[in-house]
Design an enzyme around this catalytic site. Structure first.
Site, mmCIF file in Angstrom:
data_model
loop_
_atom_site.group_PDB
_atom_site.id
_atom_site.type_symbol
_atom_site.label_atom_id
_atom_site.label_comp_id
_atom_site.label_asym_id
_atom_site.label_seq_id
_atom_site.Cartn_x
_atom_site.Cartn_y
_atom_site.Cartn_z
ATOM 1 N NE ARG A 13 31.391 -14.728 10.543
ATOM 2 C CZ ARG A 13 32.623 -14.551 10.992
ATOM 3 N NH1 ARG A 13 33.377 -13.640 10.439
ATOM 4 N NH2 ARG A 13 33.097 -15.265 11.980
ATOM 5 N NE ARG A 17 33.560 -27.221 3.643
ATOM 6 C CZ ARG A 17 33.707 -26.941 4.926
ATOM 7 N NH1 ARG A 17 33.113 -27.686 5.834
ATOM 8 N NH2 ARG A 17 34.476 -25.949 5.295
ATOM 9 N NE ARG A 64 22.057 -8.252 18.811
ATOM 10 C CZ ARG A 64 20.816 -8.139 19.284
ATOM 11 N NH1 ARG A 64 20.201 -6.955 19.316
ATOM 12 N NH2 ARG A 64 20.180 -9.209 19.726
ATOM 13 N NE ARG A 93 28.249 -18.767 20.007
ATOM 14 C CZ ARG A 93 29.171 -18.290 19.180
ATOM 15 N NH1 ARG A 93 29.487 -18.955 18.085
ATOM 16 N NH2 ARG A 93 29.783 -17.159 19.415
ATOM 17 C CD GLU A 126 27.653 -16.742 22.489
ATOM 18 O OE1 GLU A 126 28.459 -17.672 22.714
ATOM 19 O OE2 GLU A 126 27.700 -16.047 21.463
ATOM 20 C CE1 TYR A 141 31.852 -11.752 13.306
ATOM 21 C CE2 TYR A 141 29.858 -11.364 12.050
ATOM 22 C CZ TYR A 141 30.616 -12.175 12.862
ATOM 23 O OH TYR A 141 30.133 -13.408 13.206
ATOM 24 C CG ASP A 150 36.932 -14.049 11.548
ATOM 25 O OD1 ASP A 150 36.064 -13.972 12.441
ATOM 26 O OD2 ASP A 150 36.720 -14.574 10.441
HETATM 27 N N1 UDP Z 1 24.274 -18.477 11.812
HETATM 28 C C1 UDP Z 1 23.029 -19.059 11.876
HETATM 29 N N2 UDP Z 1 22.909 -20.291 12.434
HETATM 30 C C2 UDP Z 1 23.949 -20.957 12.957
HETATM 31 C C3 UDP Z 1 25.228 -20.357 12.905
HETATM 32 C C4 UDP Z 1 25.360 -19.102 12.331
HETATM 33 O O1 UDP Z 1 22.059 -18.499 11.433
HETATM 34 O O2 UDP Z 1 23.749 -22.066 13.478
HETATM 35 C C5 UDP Z 1 24.387 -17.137 11.194
HETATM 36 C C6 UDP Z 1 24.242 -16.020 12.241
HETATM 37 O O3 UDP Z 1 23.556 -14.933 11.667
HETATM 38 C C7 UDP Z 1 25.681 -15.649 12.534
HETATM 39 C C8 UDP Z 1 26.333 -15.843 11.163
HETATM 40 O O4 UDP Z 1 25.649 -16.955 10.585
HETATM 41 O O5 UDP Z 1 25.803 -14.351 13.018
HETATM 42 C C9 UDP Z 1 27.825 -16.084 11.206
HETATM 43 O O6 UDP Z 1 28.073 -17.229 11.999
HETATM 44 P P1 UDP Z 1 29.445 -17.466 12.782
HETATM 45 O O7 UDP Z 1 29.400 -18.817 13.328
HETATM 46 O O8 UDP Z 1 30.555 -17.077 11.889
HETATM 47 O O9 UDP Z 1 29.308 -16.399 13.970
HETATM 48 P P2 UDP Z 1 30.279 -16.076 15.228
HETATM 49 O O10 UDP Z 1 30.834 -17.359 15.738
HETATM 50 O O11 UDP Z 1 31.294 -15.097 14.690
HETATM 51 O O12 UDP Z 1 29.332 -15.444 16.184
#
Ligand code: UDP
Length: 378
Positions: A171, A175, A247, A277, A298, A346, A348
């Protein structure tokens, strides 16, 4: 026809609207006291800040039809998701980009140099990464993996990244330039008045009746010509075979007088910080101005039966159980399972809407012969 939709989230609203416009009579049952499912938004009474009640939702898509669809119900304001992460006593830019790499390694690499440098860090012996950990080690190497992904992922999913599929990490882009836009999609924005206002407008049609605080039970299905069910797949069967794992998230809300963190989303990459986060909601509406601030810390954990399900886990055990439920579902008639919970994926928001439009189309085309799953869970 009289059609029942279970759940007034994006799937239910979009399917309901399209079928209502085609002349069907639509009843929607929603167990919560609001529409819009987990993208529900509400204004905080004290500060006036628009709060993403179930955590951050940023609309992003490459699907022009879906983009036009949401824009026909709500004004979307261009919004770029720029996420930061705190790890090892510093703040870094996400997704991993040239700034992140140069800061992390204390270098001044140009794009081609950074690419070559990361390739040296990466484990190139991994040819076809299957797990989250392999995907990270193959594409960013162990240092960046440990700083940004390992701890976060253990907190988010409650298991080792070696037990998770590579698709979760896919996901996120890597870059070799300074583009820090979290998503690569062409269209990205925030609904000016929140997602709930948008969903309310989608549902505002004379042929649609929404019942909030109303639990559906399967014996009601016979009263309708067809049911579109966006509730949990295992819930349809009263969890007879056991529960599909999810989860859930806990949000610890706090307020601040001013600007607490200077961005909407700050991730915490290390396992020693218990939350994944912090979201500062007012930064999702940069066109508004608010003195006060509302924030969420969170926390992620395994969902118990009474919790709100968020992320389908879909590990080996869940997939086996899912296959059993899918087999059962395929023997049902008069129902179509839709959305994140109905198909245990999962999803979007844009994909949810795309599938809902396609599902409504399939019903208009095939009527009672519509399949039980327009989009297969497996
Ligand atoms: N992830 C991570 N570190 C980060 C952000 C994301 O390891 O700082 C991993 C984590 O396993 C997460 C996945 O990447 O579930 C997908 O991230 P995304 O930001 O798409 O998750 P969402 O916002 O859908 O919870």
């Amino acid at each position: 026809m009289h059609i029942l939709l279970v759940g007034a989230g994006l799937s239910g609203a979009v399917i309901g609207r399209k079928l209502a416009e085609a002349g069907h009579q639509i009843t929607i049952m929603e167990s919560r006291d609001h529409v819009a499912g987990n993208c529900h938004t509400t204004r905080d009474a004290d500060t006036g800040v628009m709060v993403h009640v179930y955590g951050p939702h940023i609309f992003h898509t490459d699907d022009e039809e879906v983009w036009n669809y949401v824009n026909s119900f709500e004004t979307f304001i261009p919004y770029k998701n720029r996420v930061k992460t705190t790890s090892k006593g510093q703040v870094f830019s996400l997704p991993i980009n040239l700034h992140t790499i140069n800061q992390f390694y204390g270098k001044t690499l140009r794009p081609d140099e950074a690419k070559a440098f990361i390739e040296e860090q990466a484990d190139t012996s991994i040819e076809d990464p299957q797990t989250f950990e392999e995907q990270a080690q193959r594409f960013v190497g162990n240092d960046l993996y440990e700083a940004f992904f390992k701890g976060y992922t253990i907190k988010q999913w409650g298991v080792q990244p070696s037990e998770l599929p590579a698709s979760i990490l896919k996901r996120l882009p890597v870059r070799f330039n300074y583009d820090d836009n979290y998503f690569f999609h062409q269209f990205q924005g925030m609904p000016e008045n929140g997602y709930t206002a948008m969903v309310e407008r989608i549902l505002d049609h004379p042929q649609i009746t929404v019942h909030l605080n109303t639990r559906f039970s399967r014996d009601q299905a016979g009263d309708y010509d067809h049911v579109f069910y966006a509730g949990p797949l295992d819930g349809w069967f009263d969890y007879e075979l056991g529960r599909l794992g999810y989860r859930t998230l806990d949000f610890e809300q706090f307020s601040y007088d001013g600007d607490y963190q200077g961005c909407a989303v700050m991730n915490y990459g290390e396992e020693s910080v218990p939350y994944t986060r912090i979201t500062e909601h007012k930064h999702f509406s940069p066109w508004e101005s608010h003195e006060g601030s509302v924030l969420y810390r969170e926390f992620s954990r395994l969902a118990e039966p009474e919790d709100i399900p968020y992320y389908p886990i879909r590990q080996v055990d869940e997939k086996a159980l899912l296959a059993d439920y899918v087999a059962r579902a395929e023997a049902e008639t008069g129902v179509t399972f839709v959305g994140r919970l109905g198909t245990y994926r999962y999803l979007d928001m844009d994909v949810t809407i795309r599938e809902a439009l396609d599902t409504a189309e399939a019903y208009l085309d095939k009527g009672a012969d519509i399949p039980v799953f327009v989009k297969a869970p497996l």
